[in-house]
Design a protein around this motif. Structure first.
Motif, PDB file in Angstrom:
ATOM      1  N   LEU A  93      -4.047   4.615 -13.639  1.00  0.00           N
ATOM      2  CA  LEU A  93      -5.081   3.461 -12.696  1.00  0.00           C
ATOM      3  C   LEU A  93      -5.093   1.842 -12.665  1.00  0.00           C
ATOM      4  N   ASP A  94      -5.395   1.707 -14.058  1.00  0.00           N
ATOM      5  CA  ASP A  94      -6.027   0.751 -15.078  1.00  0.00           C
ATOM      6  C   ASP A  94      -4.340  -0.263 -14.721  1.00  0.00           C
ATOM      7  N   LEU A  95      -3.183  -0.003 -15.219  1.00  0.00           N
ATOM      8  CA  LEU A  95      -2.168  -0.700 -15.136  1.00  0.00           C
ATOM      9  C   LEU A  95      -2.321  -1.248 -13.524  1.00  0.00           C
ATOM     10  N   LYS A  96      -2.105  -0.266 -13.147  1.00  0.00           N
ATOM     11  CA  LYS A  96      -1.597  -0.420 -11.662  1.00  0.00           C
ATOM     12  C   LYS A  96      -2.519  -1.665 -10.997  1.00  0.00           C
ATOM     13  N   LEU A  97      -3.779  -1.421 -10.900  1.00  0.00           N
ATOM     14  CA  LEU A  97      -4.708  -2.521 -10.608  1.00  0.00           C
ATOM     15  C   LEU A  97      -4.342  -3.393 -11.148  1.00  0.00           C
ATOM     16  N   LYS A  98      -3.994  -3.905 -12.369  1.00  0.00           N
ATOM     17  CA  LYS A  98      -3.366  -5.345 -13.256  1.00  0.00           C
ATOM     18  C   LYS A  98      -2.338  -5.424 -12.360  1.00  0.00           C
ATOM     19  N   ILE A  99      -1.480  -4.886 -12.189  1.00  0.00           N
ATOM     20  CA  ILE A  99       0.040  -5.567 -11.638  1.00  0.00           C
ATOM     21  C   ILE A  99      -0.164  -5.975  -9.827  1.00  0.00           C
ATOM     22  N   SER A 119      -0.031   9.476  -6.146  1.00  0.00           N
ATOM     23  CA  SER A 119      -1.679  10.505  -5.441  1.00  0.00           C
ATOM     24  C   SER A 119      -2.664   8.936  -5.412  1.00  0.00           C
ATOM     25  N   ILE A 120      -2.456   7.754  -6.748  1.00  0.00           N
ATOM     26  CA  ILE A 120      -3.754   7.003  -6.847  1.00  0.00           C
ATOM     27  C   ILE A 120      -4.499   5.988  -5.601  1.00  0.00           C
ATOM     28  N   SER A 121      -5.653   5.769  -5.357  1.00  0.00           N
ATOM     29  CA  SER A 121      -5.820   5.480  -3.993  1.00  0.00           C
ATOM     30  C   SER A 121      -5.115   3.814  -3.437  1.00  0.00           C
ATOM     31  N   ILE A 122      -4.970   4.003  -2.503  1.00  0.00           N
ATOM     32  CA  ILE A 122      -4.126   2.905  -1.840  1.00  0.00           C
ATOM     33  C   ILE A 122      -4.965   1.841  -1.589  1.00  0.00           C
ATOM     34  N   THR A 123      -6.236   2.785  -1.346  1.00  0.00           N
ATOM     35  CA  THR A 123      -7.082   1.629  -0.409  1.00  0.00           C
ATOM     36  C   THR A 123      -7.756   0.845  -2.045  1.00  0.00           C
ATOM     37  N   LYS A 124      -8.302   1.516  -2.824  1.00  0.00           N
ATOM     38  CA  LYS A 124      -8.081   1.024  -4.505  1.00  0.00           C
ATOM     39  C   LYS A 124      -8.067  -0.051  -4.745  1.00  0.00           C
ATOM     40  N   ILE A 125      -5.968   0.594  -4.525  1.00  0.00           N
ATOM     41  CA  ILE A 125      -5.860  -0.694  -5.255  1.00  0.00           C
ATOM     42  C   ILE A 125      -5.447  -2.173  -4.639  1.00  0.00           C
TER      43      ILE A 125
END
Length: 296
Positions: A93-99, A119-125
């Motif tokens: 998650l943390d890596l994807k949010l940074k990207i 699996s990680i929330s698209i809304t959160k991203i």
């Protein structure tokens, strides 16, 4: 939409790049170092040779596919002209949010930002960007050039226009897109991962051995691959990460990962990628045998 950028050159990233390039799109493949990119291009070339030997592509199509891919180690330069950016980095998650935060500032305003997350929330991203309407999930299946499904995940703010564009684009790749809503695990892994987890519990509780469990599911349920072998191919670390997302997201104990899975990942046995999981791949995938620790 002709210019595509793919973030991450691992198994999924190089498969996504391969597929877009094969269908005539210009692809910028982006990773942190040239060694990873070189391995990705070698893998794509090998997979194209396999398609060539089966007669599904021509030598010209192979050449053109490779010509359509340009490597980048600089994300800002690699995404500058992209119409669509597909993130295929590690399921973290943390890596994807940074990207995605970086992509929001680097990409042109009209660009669509897609994640291949399983699996990680698209809304959160999308929440770390200023273009939530243009953030969407494109969950390809492995191996990407072969598997027909694309799970298209709509975040809370994803627009109808973005969804329509991605659905249409997926069909142009000879895929079958299926639109789903943004809840933990989406559809594919919400159903698949509990099955894999239950198969691991069946082994953990000594109900049957690895090959016996996989044989029952292959011959009794017509699955092309048993759940334990499939877990090895997905990556046991990825399976664990997805189960943790499901468990955290729903708060339901039925998604709690089996202790055997946790121990295997902790020990570094992650499946095919590490050379050993439920099977031992020391002599190659075709010659894989049940790992010694599970032998009766």
């Amino acid at each position: 939409m002709k210019n595509i950028a793919v973030i991450g050159s691992g198994t999924m990233g190089n498969g996504i790049a391969h597929t877009f390039a094969q269908f005539g799109y210009q692809v910028n493949l982006i990773d942190v170092n040239n060694e990873a990119l070189d391995r990705a291009i070698a893998t794509i070339a090998k997979n194209l040779d396999r398609q060539l030997s089966k007669g599904t592509i021509t030598e010209t199509e192979k050449t053109n596919t490779l010509k359509n891919i340009i490597n980048f180690t600089d994300m800002k330069a690699g995404v500058a002209d992209a119409d669509l950016i597909v993130e295929a980095a590690t399921e973290n998650l943390d890596l994807k949010l940074k990207i995605f935060k970086d992509l929001d500032s680097f990409a042109k305003p009209a660009a669509i930002l897609a994640s291949n997350t399983s699996s990680i929330s698209i809304t959160k991203i999308a929440s770390v960007t200023n273009r939530g309407d243009k953030v969407i999930g494109m969950h390809f299946m492995n191996p990407v050039p072969v598997m027909k499904l694309v799970e298209v995940i709509r975040g809370y703010a994803t627009s109808n226009e973005t969804t329509a564009i991605v659905m249409e684009l997926s069909t142009k790749l000879a895929k079958t897109p299926v639109e789903v809503n943004d809840y933990p695990g989406f559809v594919a892994n919400r159903i698949l991962m509990p099955m894999i987890n239950e198969a691991i519990y069946t082994l953990y509780e000594n109900v049957a051995g690895v090959s016996e469990i996989d044989t029952v599911m292959k011959l009794g349920m017509a699955h092309p691959m048993g759940p334990l072998q499939l877990a090895d191919f997905i990556g046991l670390d990825v399976c664990l990460a997805i189960l943790n997302v499901l468990h955290d997201g729903f708060g339901n104990p039925k998604y709690a990962p089996c202790p055997l899975l946790v121990n295997m990942v902790t020990a570094g046995n992650k499946g095919v990628k590490s050379g050993e999981g439920f099977y031992n791949y020391a002599n190659g995938i075709k010659d894989a045998v049940v790992a010694n620790k599970f032998s009766k």
